[in-house]
Design a protein around this motif. Structure first.
Motif, PDB file in Angstrom:
ATOM      1  N   SER A  76      14.934 -12.473  -2.041  1.00  0.00           N
ATOM      2  CA  SER A  76      14.346 -13.572  -1.396  1.00  0.00           C
ATOM      3  C   SER A  76      15.000 -14.840  -1.607  1.00  0.00           C
ATOM      4  CB  SER A  76      12.795 -13.595  -1.923  1.00  0.00           C
ATOM      5  OG  SER A  76      12.276 -14.954  -1.616  1.00  0.00           O
ATOM      6  N   LEU A  77      15.507 -15.213  -2.896  1.00  0.00           N
ATOM      7  CA  LEU A  77      16.383 -16.366  -3.117  1.00  0.00           C
ATOM      8  C   LEU A  77      17.638 -16.255  -2.358  1.00  0.00           C
ATOM      9  CD1 LEU A  77      15.715 -16.776  -6.744  1.00  0.00           C
ATOM     10  CD2 LEU A  77      14.669 -18.190  -4.837  1.00  0.00           C
ATOM     11  N   ALA A  78      18.424 -15.156  -2.379  1.00  0.00           N
ATOM     12  CA  ALA A  78      19.573 -15.068  -1.697  1.00  0.00           C
ATOM     13  C   ALA A  78      19.470 -15.232  -0.438  1.00  0.00           C
ATOM     14  CB  ALA A  78      20.178 -13.620  -2.001  1.00  0.00           C
ATOM     15  N   ILE A  79      18.571 -14.556   0.328  1.00  0.00           N
ATOM     16  CA  ILE A  79      18.383 -14.740   1.956  1.00  0.00           C
ATOM     17  C   ILE A  79      17.981 -16.171   2.441  1.00  0.00           C
ATOM     18  CG2 ILE A  79      17.350 -14.195   3.869  1.00  0.00           C
ATOM     19  CD1 ILE A  79      16.635 -11.543   2.691  1.00  0.00           C
ATOM     20  N   ARG A  80      17.154 -16.816   1.378  1.00  0.00           N
ATOM     21  CA  ARG A  80      16.639 -18.234   1.617  1.00  0.00           C
ATOM     22  C   ARG A  80      17.915 -19.112   1.759  1.00  0.00           C
ATOM     23  NH1 ARG A  80      11.738 -20.173  -2.047  1.00  0.00           N
ATOM     24  NH2 ARG A  80      10.970 -18.304  -0.920  1.00  0.00           N
ATOM     25  N   TYR A  81      18.876 -19.181   0.483  1.00  0.00           N
ATOM     26  CA  TYR A  81      19.914 -19.875   0.697  1.00  0.00           C
ATOM     27  C   TYR A  81      21.166 -19.717   1.683  1.00  0.00           C
ATOM     28  CZ  TYR A  81      17.496 -22.131  -3.348  1.00  0.00           C
ATOM     29  OH  TYR A  81      16.699 -22.753  -4.009  1.00  0.00           O
ATOM     30  N   VAL A  82      21.052 -18.503   1.863  1.00  0.00           N
ATOM     31  CA  VAL A  82      21.876 -18.213   3.124  1.00  0.00           C
ATOM     32  C   VAL A  82      21.492 -18.998   4.375  1.00  0.00           C
ATOM     33  CG1 VAL A  82      22.764 -16.538   4.633  1.00  0.00           C
ATOM     34  CG2 VAL A  82      22.765 -15.879   2.286  1.00  0.00           C
ATOM     35  N   PHE A  83      20.239 -19.028   4.529  1.00  0.00           N
ATOM     36  CA  PHE A  83      19.521 -19.604   5.590  1.00  0.00           C
ATOM     37  C   PHE A  83      19.873 -21.361   5.629  1.00  0.00           C
ATOM     38  CE2 PHE A  83      15.705 -16.774   6.229  1.00  0.00           C
ATOM     39  CZ  PHE A  83      16.511 -15.537   6.965  1.00  0.00           C
ATOM     40  N   GLN A  84      19.825 -21.679   4.482  1.00  0.00           N
ATOM     41  CA  GLN A  84      20.141 -23.060   4.296  1.00  0.00           C
ATOM     42  C   GLN A  84      21.655 -23.291   4.267  1.00  0.00           C
ATOM     43  OE1 GLN A  84      20.047 -24.679   0.214  1.00  0.00           O
ATOM     44  NE2 GLN A  84      19.287 -26.587   0.820  1.00  0.00           N
ATOM     45  N   PHE A  85      22.301 -22.630   4.083  1.00  0.00           N
ATOM     46  CA  PHE A  85      23.981 -22.548   4.068  1.00  0.00           C
ATOM     47  C   PHE A  85      24.133 -22.924   5.664  1.00  0.00           C
ATOM     48  CE2 PHE A  85      28.169 -20.786   5.092  1.00  0.00           C
ATOM     49  CZ  PHE A  85      28.958 -21.567   4.083  1.00  0.00           C
ATOM     50  N   PHE A  86      23.851 -21.984   6.348  1.00  0.00           N
ATOM     51  CA  PHE A  86      24.234 -21.959   7.968  1.00  0.00           C
ATOM     52  C   PHE A  86      23.266 -23.173   8.811  1.00  0.00           C
ATOM     53  CE2 PHE A  86      25.301 -17.674   6.857  1.00  0.00           C
ATOM     54  CZ  PHE A  86      26.668 -17.551   7.686  1.00  0.00           C
TER      55      PHE A  86
ATOM     56  N   GLY B  93       0.891  -1.038   0.012  1.00  0.00           N
ATOM     57  CA  GLY B  93       0.063  -0.119   0.114  1.00  0.00           C
ATOM     58  C   GLY B  93       0.868   1.339   0.053  1.00  0.00           C
ATOM     59  N   THR B  94       2.042   1.134   0.805  1.00  0.00           N
ATOM     60  CA  THR B  94       2.719   2.465   0.872  1.00  0.00           C
ATOM     61  C   THR B  94       3.775   2.533  -0.124  1.00  0.00           C
ATOM     62  OG1 THR B  94       4.052   1.281   2.667  1.00  0.00           O
ATOM     63  CG2 THR B  94       2.320   2.642   3.208  1.00  0.00           C
ATOM     64  N   THR B  95       4.223   1.427  -0.962  1.00  0.00           N
ATOM     65  CA  THR B  95       5.298   1.496  -1.870  1.00  0.00           C
ATOM     66  C   THR B  95       4.881   0.860  -3.174  1.00  0.00           C
ATOM     67  OG1 THR B  95       6.149  -0.738  -1.050  1.00  0.00           O
ATOM     68  CG2 THR B  95       7.093   1.413   0.095  1.00  0.00           C
ATOM     69  N   ARG B  96       3.886   0.301  -3.227  1.00  0.00           N
ATOM     70  CA  ARG B  96       3.309  -0.551  -4.511  1.00  0.00           C
ATOM     71  C   ARG B  96       4.488  -1.707  -4.787  1.00  0.00           C
ATOM     72  NH1 ARG B  96      -0.211   2.010  -2.968  1.00  0.00           N
ATOM     73  NH2 ARG B  96      -1.778   2.874  -4.346  1.00  0.00           N
ATOM     74  N   LEU B  97       5.213  -2.191  -3.630  1.00  0.00           N
ATOM     75  CA  LEU B  97       6.298  -3.143  -3.972  1.00  0.00           C
ATOM     76  C   LEU B  97       5.489  -4.628  -3.572  1.00  0.00           C
ATOM     77  CD1 LEU B  97       8.939  -4.288  -4.462  1.00  0.00           C
ATOM     78  CD2 LEU B  97       9.433  -3.932  -2.064  1.00  0.00           C
ATOM     79  N   THR B  98       5.625  -5.526  -4.524  1.00  0.00           N
ATOM     80  CA  THR B  98       5.527  -6.840  -4.178  1.00  0.00           C
ATOM     81  C   THR B  98       6.682  -7.412  -3.543  1.00  0.00           C
ATOM     82  OG1 THR B  98       3.680  -6.906  -6.126  1.00  0.00           O
ATOM     83  CG2 THR B  98       4.230  -9.094  -5.084  1.00  0.00           C
ATOM     84  N   ASN B  99       6.472  -7.629  -1.892  1.00  0.00           N
ATOM     85  CA  ASN B  99       7.745  -8.231  -1.512  1.00  0.00           C
ATOM     86  C   ASN B  99       7.931  -9.515  -1.244  1.00  0.00           C
ATOM     87  OD1 ASN B  99       9.970  -7.953  -0.045  1.00  0.00           O
ATOM     88  ND2 ASN B  99       8.638  -8.031   1.901  1.00  0.00           N
ATOM     89  N   PHE B 100       8.559 -10.136  -2.398  1.00  0.00           N
ATOM     90  CA  PHE B 100       8.610 -11.720  -2.324  1.00  0.00           C
ATOM     91  C   PHE B 100       9.469 -12.151  -1.006  1.00  0.00           C
ATOM     92  CE2 PHE B 100       7.358 -11.359  -6.598  1.00  0.00           C
ATOM     93  CZ  PHE B 100       6.472 -12.369  -6.761  1.00  0.00           C
ATOM     94  N   ALA B 101      10.136 -11.282  -0.428  1.00  0.00           N
ATOM     95  CA  ALA B 101      11.170 -11.452   0.380  1.00  0.00           C
ATOM     96  C   ALA B 101      10.411 -11.549   1.981  1.00  0.00           C
ATOM     97  CB  ALA B 101      12.222 -10.315   0.593  1.00  0.00           C
ATOM     98  N   GLN B 102       8.952 -11.368   1.898  1.00  0.00           N
ATOM     99  CA  GLN B 102       8.077 -11.437   2.986  1.00  0.00           C
ATOM    100  C   GLN B 102       8.427 -13.029   3.389  1.00  0.00           C
ATOM    101  OE1 GLN B 102       6.476  -8.721   4.060  1.00  0.00           O
ATOM    102  NE2 GLN B 102       5.280  -9.634   5.660  1.00  0.00           N
ATOM    103  N   ALA B 103       8.490 -13.839   2.606  1.00  0.00           N
ATOM    104  CA  ALA B 103       8.763 -15.236   3.298  1.00  0.00           C
ATOM    105  C   ALA B 103      10.012 -15.431   4.221  1.00  0.00           C
ATOM    106  CB  ALA B 103       8.716 -16.045   1.924  1.00  0.00           C
ATOM    107  N   GLU B 104      10.983 -14.881   3.700  1.00  0.00           N
ATOM    108  CA  GLU B 104      12.220 -14.908   4.342  1.00  0.00           C
ATOM    109  C   GLU B 104      11.996 -14.128   5.797  1.00  0.00           C
ATOM    110  OE1 GLU B 104      12.505 -17.276   1.864  1.00  0.00           O
ATOM    111  OE2 GLU B 104      12.212 -15.129   0.976  1.00  0.00           O
ATOM    112  N   MET B 105      11.229 -13.070   5.736  1.00  0.00           N
ATOM    113  CA  MET B 105      11.104 -12.531   7.228  1.00  0.00           C
ATOM    114  C   MET B 105      10.191 -13.339   8.140  1.00  0.00           C
ATOM    115  SD  MET B 105      10.141  -8.617   5.456  1.00  0.00           S
ATOM    116  CE  MET B 105       9.919  -7.706   6.762  1.00  0.00           C
ATOM    117  N   VAL B 106       9.445 -14.099   7.447  1.00  0.00           N
ATOM    118  CA  VAL B 106       8.636 -15.156   8.376  1.00  0.00           C
ATOM    119  C   VAL B 106       9.630 -16.347   8.744  1.00  0.00           C
ATOM    120  CG1 VAL B 106       6.892 -16.986   8.560  1.00  0.00           C
ATOM    121  CG2 VAL B 106       6.732 -14.710   6.999  1.00  0.00           C
TER     122      VAL B 106
END
Length: 457
Positions: free
Chosen positions: A269-279, A194-207
């Motif tokens: 989103s993909l970068a953060i997700r695979y960083v999680f998997q690495f650790f 609503g405030t930025t008109r951005l579809t935030n796919f990284a919302q999944a990694e925030m979860v």
């Protein structure tokens, strides 16, 4: 021609040749007898558990016993992640089921193959009965090893039949719980859009981040659970702040378009997700107190965690509603959502409000991740991605950029997901039911339930 042993310059003694022939014959007879005995023993030996399956590196195994006596020829099946397999117990009650990868699976015993009057004991596994599922089913999750043991014990009794309406009521309650935690993540995504008109796919990694911080603090560092939850809330807010400060605000200042921003969001989103998997690797880990024994409230089975989850979700949702309607920042965010240019011309600090929205979205996503880890149950590197499509569905169903619409959409999708198996849809397809509901409603009302037509496109 006879067998002869000759020595230099002397003829062989006849009785020596006869003795050698007798010894050789006895030796051959012994070899034949021993070979036949081994073959007979191999033929009568019970087959190795899992011999009827394609072997993989991972398996679930165990025994089925009744009053300390093995139960042969009992049918045991496993399902999860689109995979299914079935086997029978051997004469010693042992069974083994190979699976393609580590994860969470459901073990089901066909009670029609058990002795008459015998059912699966409800205390057979620590995870207990799956809520809303078959009473003869148990949930197992792989740990650090490549196998997991699930010994099943039988008891005398008779399985009580649950009526369709009781199952439906239980599924609706479970759907409301899922819908409430889904609403936390969906409202955050709706506020960002609503405030930025951005579809935030990284919302999944925030979860996922919220669950991982809680796991690290409460399990790895052995601190109390409430410390882990508090750390996750703070960490979620910091992640939201950092994303906007490092990535999104500089891109907004450069006037990057919506489509490039969305592509950056997918890459982030993909970068953060695979960083999680690495650790943390690919294993599924449990938070403290996961899968407690449920309480029976009429036809509804609820655990203490279920009640806490719904209570926390309701409190946070009421708090967000009050924030949006009663505070200056909340009203400013709604004004930016309606018309960012007019809001900026009116003196509203747009960048500051957007930064606060990102922090709130991070906090809500972190709490949703903790509750999702208990609802699944389990923490995994890609757990947020499993609900990303449902988050977007809730936002679109309720109306783009509308926080209250995201709440309504999340509740509808949560209930639809949980009642679909009761209505006959296979469990592996229950998330598809949410998309069917989304399509049907959008055909009737394209702007969503609480959206406005001018926001289409």
């Amino acid at each position: 021609m006879g067998f002869r042993i000759a020595a230099p310059g002397r003829r062989a003694v006849p009785w020596v040749a006869a003795l050698v022939r007798a010894l050789v014959g006895a030796l051959l007879a012994a070899v034949v007898l021993v070979g036949g005995a081994c073959a007979a023993q191999a033929a009568s030996a019970p087959p190795q558990p899992g011999a009827d399956q394609e072997k993989t590196d991972f398996y679930v195994a165990g025994t089925i016993t009744y009053q300390d006596t093995p139960v042969p020829d009992a049918a045991v099946s496993i399902s999860g992640g689109g995979f299914e397999a079935e086997t029978l117990t051997g004469a010693d009650g042992r069974w083994r089921l190979y699976v393609p990868e580590k994860g969470t699976y459901v073990i089901t015993v066909d009670e029609s193959t058990l002795p008459e009057g015998v059912i699966l004991d409800e205390s057979a596994l620590p995870d207990g009965i799956i809520q809303g599922g078959d009473p003869a089913s148990r949930q197992v999750t792989f740990g650090l090893t490549s196998s997991t043991i699930a010994n099943l014990f039988l008891g005398q009794g008779e399985r009580q039949t649950v009526s369709f309406w009781d199952q439906l009521l239980s599924a609706v309650v479970s759907g409301l719980e899922f819908g409430l935690l889904l609403a936390l993540a969906s409202i955050g995504a709706a506020l960002i859009f609503g405030t930025t008109r951005l579809t935030n796919f990284a919302q999944a990694e925030m979860v996922t981040w919220g669950a991982l911080v809680t796991l690290a603090v409460s399990v790895t560092w052995h601190l109390p659970l409430w410390v882990g939850v508090a750390a996750a809330v703070v960490g979620g807010g910091l992640l939201g702040w950092g994303m906007d400060a490092v990535v999104w605000r500089p891109l907004r200042k450069k006037g990057v378009g919506i489509v490039p921003l969305m592509i950056v969001s997918i890459g982030l989103s993909l970068a953060i997700r695979y960083v999680f998997q690495f650790f943390i690797g690919g294993d599924t880990m449990q938070l403290p107190g996961a899968s407690p024994t449920p309480m029976q409230l009429g036809p509804i089975r609820l655990s203490s965690i279920d009640l806490v989850s719904m209570g926390v979700s309701l409190v946070l949702l009421v708090g967000v509603a009050l924030f949006l309607t009663r505070t200056r920042i909340g009203r400013a965010s709604r004004a930016i959502s309606d018309n960012p240019q007019l809001a900026a011309a009116s003196g509203i600090p747009v960048d500051r409000v957007i930064r606060i929205v990102w922090v709130i979205s991070g906090v809500l996503a972190a709490v949703a991740g903790i509750l999702w880890a208990y609802f699944r149950p389990g923490v995994k590197w890609d757990m947020g991605g499993q609900m990303l499509l449902l988050i977007f569905s809730a936002v679109v169903l309720g109306g783009l950029g509308t926080a209250f619409g995201a709440l309504l959409g999340a509740l509808i999708i949560g209930v639809a997901v949980e009642i679909s198996p009761v209505l006959g849809l296979p469990v592996d397809l229950k998330y598809a039911a949410a998309l069917v509901v989304l399509i049907v409603i959008l055909l009737v009302r394209p702007q969503g339930l609480l959206g406005r037509r001018e926001r289409l496109g």
